[in-house]
Structure formats: C-alpha cells, structure tokens
Motif scaffolding. Structure first.
Motif, PDB file in Angstrom:
ATOM      1  N   ILE A  37       0.838  -1.209   0.000  1.00  0.00           N
ATOM      2  CA  ILE A  37       0.000   0.000   0.000  1.00  0.00           C
ATOM      3  C   ILE A  37       0.868   1.253   0.000  1.00  0.00           C
ATOM      4  O   ILE A  37       0.649   2.180  -0.789  1.00  0.00           O
ATOM      5  CB  ILE A  37      -0.956   0.016   1.209  1.00  0.00           C
ATOM      6  CG1 ILE A  37      -1.972  -1.120   1.096  1.00  0.00           C
ATOM      7  CG2 ILE A  37      -1.679   1.353   1.297  1.00  0.00           C
ATOM      8  CD1 ILE A  37      -2.823  -1.309   2.341  1.00  0.00           C
ATOM      9  N   PHE A  38       1.879   1.287   0.862  1.00  0.00           N
ATOM     10  CA  PHE A  38       2.752   2.463   0.912  1.00  0.00           C
ATOM     11  C   PHE A  38       3.557   2.607  -0.380  1.00  0.00           C
ATOM     12  O   PHE A  38       3.784   3.722  -0.855  1.00  0.00           O
ATOM     13  CB  PHE A  38       3.674   2.393   2.126  1.00  0.00           C
ATOM     14  CG  PHE A  38       2.982   2.722   3.418  1.00  0.00           C
ATOM     15  CD1 PHE A  38       2.425   3.969   3.615  1.00  0.00           C
ATOM     16  CD2 PHE A  38       2.872   1.780   4.442  1.00  0.00           C
ATOM     17  CE1 PHE A  38       1.765   4.283   4.804  1.00  0.00           C
ATOM     18  CE2 PHE A  38       2.224   2.088   5.623  1.00  0.00           C
ATOM     19  CZ  PHE A  38       1.661   3.341   5.802  1.00  0.00           C
ATOM     20  N   LYS A  39       3.961   1.497  -0.934  1.00  0.00           N
ATOM     21  CA  LYS A  39       4.657   1.529  -2.228  1.00  0.00           C
ATOM     22  C   LYS A  39       3.734   2.064  -3.316  1.00  0.00           C
ATOM     23  O   LYS A  39       4.150   2.844  -4.183  1.00  0.00           O
ATOM     24  CB  LYS A  39       5.150   0.121  -2.572  1.00  0.00           C
ATOM     25  CG  LYS A  39       6.049   0.048  -3.797  1.00  0.00           C
ATOM     26  CD  LYS A  39       6.524  -1.392  -4.031  1.00  0.00           C
ATOM     27  CE  LYS A  39       7.397  -1.485  -5.273  1.00  0.00           C
ATOM     28  NZ  LYS A  39       7.801  -2.897  -5.551  1.00  0.00           N
ATOM     29  N   PHE A  40       2.466   1.668  -3.263  1.00  0.00           N
ATOM     30  CA  PHE A  40       1.450   2.146  -4.207  1.00  0.00           C
ATOM     31  C   PHE A  40       1.236   3.653  -4.051  1.00  0.00           C
ATOM     32  O   PHE A  40       1.200   4.404  -5.034  1.00  0.00           O
ATOM     33  CB  PHE A  40       0.145   1.390  -3.957  1.00  0.00           C
ATOM     34  CG  PHE A  40      -1.035   1.859  -4.766  1.00  0.00           C
ATOM     35  CD1 PHE A  40      -1.163   1.504  -6.108  1.00  0.00           C
ATOM     36  CD2 PHE A  40      -2.026   2.636  -4.182  1.00  0.00           C
ATOM     37  CE1 PHE A  40      -2.259   1.915  -6.852  1.00  0.00           C
ATOM     38  CE2 PHE A  40      -3.121   3.053  -4.913  1.00  0.00           C
ATOM     39  CZ  PHE A  40      -3.238   2.695  -6.258  1.00  0.00           C
ATOM     40  N   LEU A  41       1.118   4.103  -2.821  1.00  0.00           N
ATOM     41  CA  LEU A  41       0.926   5.531  -2.571  1.00  0.00           C
ATOM     42  C   LEU A  41       2.163   6.344  -2.932  1.00  0.00           C
ATOM     43  O   LEU A  41       2.076   7.545  -3.190  1.00  0.00           O
ATOM     44  CB  LEU A  41       0.539   5.768  -1.105  1.00  0.00           C
ATOM     45  CG  LEU A  41      -0.807   5.173  -0.675  1.00  0.00           C
ATOM     46  CD1 LEU A  41      -1.029   5.382   0.823  1.00  0.00           C
ATOM     47  CD2 LEU A  41      -1.965   5.795  -1.467  1.00  0.00           C
ATOM     48  N   ASP A  42       3.316   5.683  -2.964  1.00  0.00           N
ATOM     49  CA  ASP A  42       4.559   6.323  -3.412  1.00  0.00           C
ATOM     50  C   ASP A  42       4.709   6.283  -4.930  1.00  0.00           C
ATOM     51  O   ASP A  42       5.712   6.749  -5.468  1.00  0.00           O
ATOM     52  CB  ASP A  42       5.775   5.626  -2.776  1.00  0.00           C
ATOM     53  CG  ASP A  42       6.341   6.416  -1.603  1.00  0.00           C
ATOM     54  OD1 ASP A  42       5.896   7.552  -1.381  1.00  0.00           O
ATOM     55  OD2 ASP A  42       7.238   5.896  -0.916  1.00  0.00           O
ATOM     56  N   GLU A  43       3.736   5.662  -5.607  1.00  0.00           N
ATOM     57  CA  GLU A  43       3.723   5.569  -7.078  1.00  0.00           C
ATOM     58  C   GLU A  43       4.925   4.797  -7.603  1.00  0.00           C
ATOM     59  O   GLU A  43       5.545   5.150  -8.598  1.00  0.00           O
ATOM     60  CB  GLU A  43       3.644   6.967  -7.713  1.00  0.00           C
ATOM     61  CG  GLU A  43       2.434   7.764  -7.244  1.00  0.00           C
ATOM     62  CD  GLU A  43       2.253   9.086  -7.964  1.00  0.00           C
ATOM     63  OE1 GLU A  43       3.150   9.468  -8.750  1.00  0.00           O
ATOM     64  OE2 GLU A  43       1.219   9.741  -7.750  1.00  0.00           O
ATOM     65  N   GLU A  44       5.227   3.672  -6.930  1.00  0.00           N
ATOM     66  CA  GLU A  44       6.375   2.857  -7.316  1.00  0.00           C
ATOM     67  C   GLU A  44       6.008   1.401  -7.589  1.00  0.00           C
ATOM     68  O   GLU A  44       6.877   0.549  -7.729  1.00  0.00           O
ATOM     69  CB  GLU A  44       7.457   2.924  -6.221  1.00  0.00           C
ATOM     70  CG  GLU A  44       8.047   4.313  -6.043  1.00  0.00           C
ATOM     71  CD  GLU A  44       9.058   4.386  -4.911  1.00  0.00           C
ATOM     72  OE1 GLU A  44       9.143   3.414  -4.120  1.00  0.00           O
ATOM     73  OE2 GLU A  44       9.754   5.417  -4.804  1.00  0.00           O
ATOM     74  N   THR A  45       4.702   1.100  -7.687  1.00  0.00           N
ATOM     75  CA  THR A  45       4.247  -0.271  -7.865  1.00  0.00           C
ATOM     76  C   THR A  45       4.120  -0.653  -9.335  1.00  0.00           C
ATOM     77  O   THR A  45       3.896   0.186 -10.201  1.00  0.00           O
ATOM     78  CB  THR A  45       2.884  -0.470  -7.188  1.00  0.00           C
ATOM     79  OG1 THR A  45       2.041   0.663  -7.471  1.00  0.00           O
ATOM     80  CG2 THR A  45       3.021  -0.637  -5.702  1.00  0.00           C
ATOM     81  N   SER A  46       4.233  -1.961  -9.581  1.00  0.00           N
ATOM     82  CA  SER A  46       3.922  -2.520 -10.894  1.00  0.00           C
ATOM     83  C   SER A  46       2.403  -2.608 -11.031  1.00  0.00           C
ATOM     84  O   SER A  46       1.666  -2.428 -10.050  1.00  0.00           O
ATOM     85  CB  SER A  46       4.520  -3.924 -11.019  1.00  0.00           C
ATOM     86  OG  SER A  46       3.899  -4.815 -10.089  1.00  0.00           O
ATOM     87  N   PHE A  47       1.921  -2.917 -12.226  1.00  0.00           N
ATOM     88  CA  PHE A  47       0.472  -3.014 -12.419  1.00  0.00           C
ATOM     89  C   PHE A  47      -0.105  -4.155 -11.574  1.00  0.00           C
ATOM     90  O   PHE A  47      -1.201  -4.031 -11.020  1.00  0.00           O
ATOM     91  CB  PHE A  47       0.138  -3.224 -13.899  1.00  0.00           C
ATOM     92  CG  PHE A  47      -1.337  -3.231 -14.174  1.00  0.00           C
ATOM     93  CD1 PHE A  47      -2.102  -2.088 -14.000  1.00  0.00           C
ATOM     94  CD2 PHE A  47      -1.968  -4.395 -14.602  1.00  0.00           C
ATOM     95  CE1 PHE A  47      -3.470  -2.093 -14.245  1.00  0.00           C
ATOM     96  CE2 PHE A  47      -3.334  -4.415 -14.850  1.00  0.00           C
ATOM     97  CZ  PHE A  47      -4.087  -3.259 -14.669  1.00  0.00           C
TER      98      PHE A  47
END
Length: 379
Positions: free
Chosen positions: A344-354
């Motif tokens: 979730i934090f990685k997603f909110l940091d805009e660093e996640t894969s699809f």
C-alpha cells in the motif's frame, strides 16, 4: 532591470528543494538564480511526514517510526512498516538546511519581497515585485492560483485541511515507537475526517485533526475535536507547546497546461502534491530531482510533464470523494484492514507494478470505482 538565468517566484518546498538539488548536482554554478518570497522562512510554519525505505533525510528527521496504527470506529490494526519508516521533518529544520547551503553559493540570491506579476515576453520573462522588476530566461512558479481550479468543473477540487497541536502531557500515554497514521474513529459528520498522532516521547506528541473535504471549518471546530481526542486518550493535564495549520489542494487538474517554454509551474501550483492523499514532501523530492536532470539536457519547459496511471487512479478517488465525501473512511479502511501495508505504501509512493496496483485496488469497494470509471469515460 537586473537579469537572471532562473527566477523562482515563491520559495515553498518545491522551489527550495529544486534549488537544493541544483546545488548538489554541481551543474548550475554558471547560472544566476533568484528566489523571491514575502516569507523569510525563519519560523517553523509546518511539519512534513513521509514514509521512506532509502534513508532519505534521516539526519533531518525529528522523529521516525517503524510501525503505525490505522483505526476506525470498528477496528484497529498496527501496521509493520518494514522496510519503510515513517518520518517527520520540521519546516524550519529544512529551511535552515537549504539556506545554509545556498548562502555559500555566489550565484544564488534570496529576495524577501512579494511577487505581484510575472509573464513571458518572447525570448525572456519579466517578474515584478511590489518594489522592483527583474528579467530572466526562465521562471519556476510555485505561487498557487486557486481560481484556475475553481472556475472549471471537469476536475474535482478538495482541500486537505488541518490544525495540529504539539502537546506535552503529564500522563505518559504515548508510545514513541508507533505513530497513528489515520484514526477514522472520530465522528465523520458527512466528511472524510481523521486524526494523526505523532509521538516523540511517552508524554509528547503532535495531534492533527485532518479533513479531506470541499469546505473549511471554523478554527474552533478543529480545536474542539483535538480537545475531545485528548480527553479520549485519558489526558487530563497537558501543556500546548505549539500549533500549526495547513490547507493543501487535492486535485488532478492539469496545471501543466499552463506551462510555457520558459515558465514552469511547480509545487502545488504545478500539481506536484499527491492528489489522493495530500502528501507533498516525498513527491517533491522526486519531482525536483527529475526536474534538475531535465534542465541539464532540455530547455523547453513544456516537455517536462508526463501524466501516468497514478494520476488517473487519484482522479477516480477524488471523483468519488467529491460526490460522496463521507466514504473516505470506508475506502481507506478497506485498503488497510487486510491489505499488505508495504505494498500500500509503495502504491501511494507511485512505485508499484500493475500487478501490485491490483493488489491494492481490489481491496477497495469495487462498484464505487467502476461507477466512477464509467462517469469519467463519458464526462
């Protein structure tokens, strides 16, 4: 009129961070730089928090936490943030760091005046203050103009607004090893409302009453809710050490459309704030570093911005909160109740894969986002 290579109109976080990165890069020593702001940046006017797993600004952080609570009215969960840490940086500490560095640079000047106008005139730009005018090759503007957003209806515009109290209590009620990231157990009153609690000792903490909503509150309402929360924690005797207040724009409005070859909007004025959460510090670090790399290779500022999938994710969330502001607690709770906090934090940091995006998105109320997607498509 004196001429500069670059003029920064406004010296908020984005301007100072960009100039800081310029100095660290060592590539701009031959460029004259002027920063103009009516605020001298000599007070602790704000606090920034962010999560990080790379040691970012460890030496400047006034506090760090390895775990954090997420709460609502029906459940609470202590999140293990590993490999992340949640960090707090005080505004004055950052200002002092930047100004100490730039004071040693002969090519950088800070002017404590109010900017009243700026414009591009062919191959150069003009900046006017209340006292004088300057010319330059390029302008980096961080003075937010809310009228750009308020006069249109295509993109929703909410505020993340808050008042925070730094308190010192007689009772040792805080755990300095664990922050409260979001506590939605406070009464929602038709909005998205929550508390942050950032403890620095067993008796000291920053408590921040925060809303994502269209309308601001009277100062007394924020402070009444903070007092109620303090009572709920079992604190009967405390000292109010310091206050802070803020209002962060939350919008996916395409500010980059107002950029020109020689004028670039940065910070909140350029859409650098994370639209779905209002988080600013980490986004600004990334954007400023990318901008400095860009400037060393490119001269046309209209080429700087690129929209991505995260911009669209944020837009859908804001579309929902714009129409049904009371659902913020439901949406965030669905993510954090059973979701992987690290992802979730990685997603909110805009660093996640699809694939990682889907891990987070599928935890959210699906019909809300499907309907928002269709409304956005036909809009």
């Amino acid at each position: 009129m004196k001429h500069y290579h670059y003029i920064f109109t406004g010296t908020g976080l984005s301007a100072l961070m960009t100039v800081y990165e310029m100095v660290l890069s060592g590539k701009f020593k031959d460029k004259s730089i002027l920063l103009i702001d009516e605020n001298s940046k000599k007070t602790n006017d704000r606090t920034w928090c962010f999560w990080d797993d790379k040691g970012l600004y460890d030496d400047l952080a006034s506090a760090q936490w390895n775990s954090a609570w997420f709460k609502n009215e029906t459940f609470e969960r202590q999140l293990n943030l590993n490999p992340y840490q949640y960090k707090m940086v005080k505004g004055l500490d950052f200002y002092n760091r930047v100004f100490e560095l730039i004071s040693k640079e002969e090519n950088i000047t800070f002017l404590n005046q109010k900017v009243i106008d700026f414009q591009e005139l062919g191959h150069h730009c003009v900046v006017k203050t209340e006292q004088e005018s300057f010319t330059c090759n390029q302008i980096f503007n961080s003075i937010f103009n809310p009228e750009l957003v308020k006069t249109q209806t295509k993109y929703p515009f909410l505020h993340q607004h808050f008042i925070g109290w730094f308190i010192k209590s007689k009772e040792p009620v805080f755990n300095p090893d664990c922050a409260t990231f979001m506590d939605f157990s406070v009464e929602q009153k038709g909005n998205t409302r929550f508390m942050y609690v950032l403890p620095t000792s067993t008796t000291e903490a920053l408590l921040e009453y925060t809303l994502f909503s269209k309308d601001l509150l009277a100062k007394e309402e924020y402070e009444t809710e903070i007092k109620n929360y303090i009572n709920k924690l079992g604190i009967t005797n405390y000292e109010l050490v310091e206050k802070e207040q803020g209002n962060i724009p939350m919008t996916c409005y395409p500010f980059w459309q107002h950029n020109s070859k020689n004028i670039l909007n940065i910070g909140s004025a350029g859409g650098w704030t994370k639209a779905s959460t209002g988080y600013t510090f980490k986004n600004t670090v990334k954007k400023s570093q990318v901008l400095v790399q860009f400037l060393s290779k490119e001269n046309d500022l209209t080429k700087f911005h690129k929209a991505d999938k995260f911009w669209f994710y944020d837009l859908l969330l804001l579309d929902i909160l714009d129409q049904k502001n009371h659902l913020g607690s439901t949406i965030f709770s669905s993510m954090f109740e059973k979701g992987n906090a690290t992802v979730i934090f990685k997603f909110l940091d805009e660093e996640t894969s699809f694939g990682e995006d889907l891990q987070v998105i599928w935890k959210c109320p699906k019909m809300l986002f499907i309907k928002a997607l269709f409304r956005r498509i036909i809009r």
